[in-house]
Motif scaffolding. Sequence first.
Motif: not given
Length: 130
Positions: A9-20, A33-38, A40-49
């Motif tokens: 993983v190069v970068s990411f926007s958010s993650q839930d500690p239980r679902y990194p 799964p990979w889930l957003s931090c609870p 985080d209310k942005s409604g978006q997840l971004k990842v660079e792989l």
Amino acid sequence: MAPVKISHVVSFSSQDPRYPVENLLNPDNPRRPWLSCPQDKSGQLKVELQLERAVPIGYIDVGNCGCAFLQIDVGRSSWPLDRPFVTLLPATMLMSLTDSKQGKNRSGVRMFKDDAVAHACNPSTLGDRG
């Protein structure tokens, strides 16, 4: 063509500690799964792989866990930082508005092949990062 391994993983926007975000790197456990931090209310997840090598991309299989829309952009790690990625898969609906609001049909796998993958991306410009 055989699947290409995601190396890191190069970068990411958010993650839930239980679902990194690292759950994306483990093909042996697709149920994590990979889930957003609870919070985080942005409604978006971004990842660079980073993929293990640059390859032309003819298909993509995506496991979904509550994502309504998906867009996939690709590039090369050798490109300058100011060069934008190229859209491989334009924004695509994975869940209907009704399903999203009601929390139904939150998981599944979508397969995108030649007709869905943008032909504007030719093998010489495709890459190892997305």
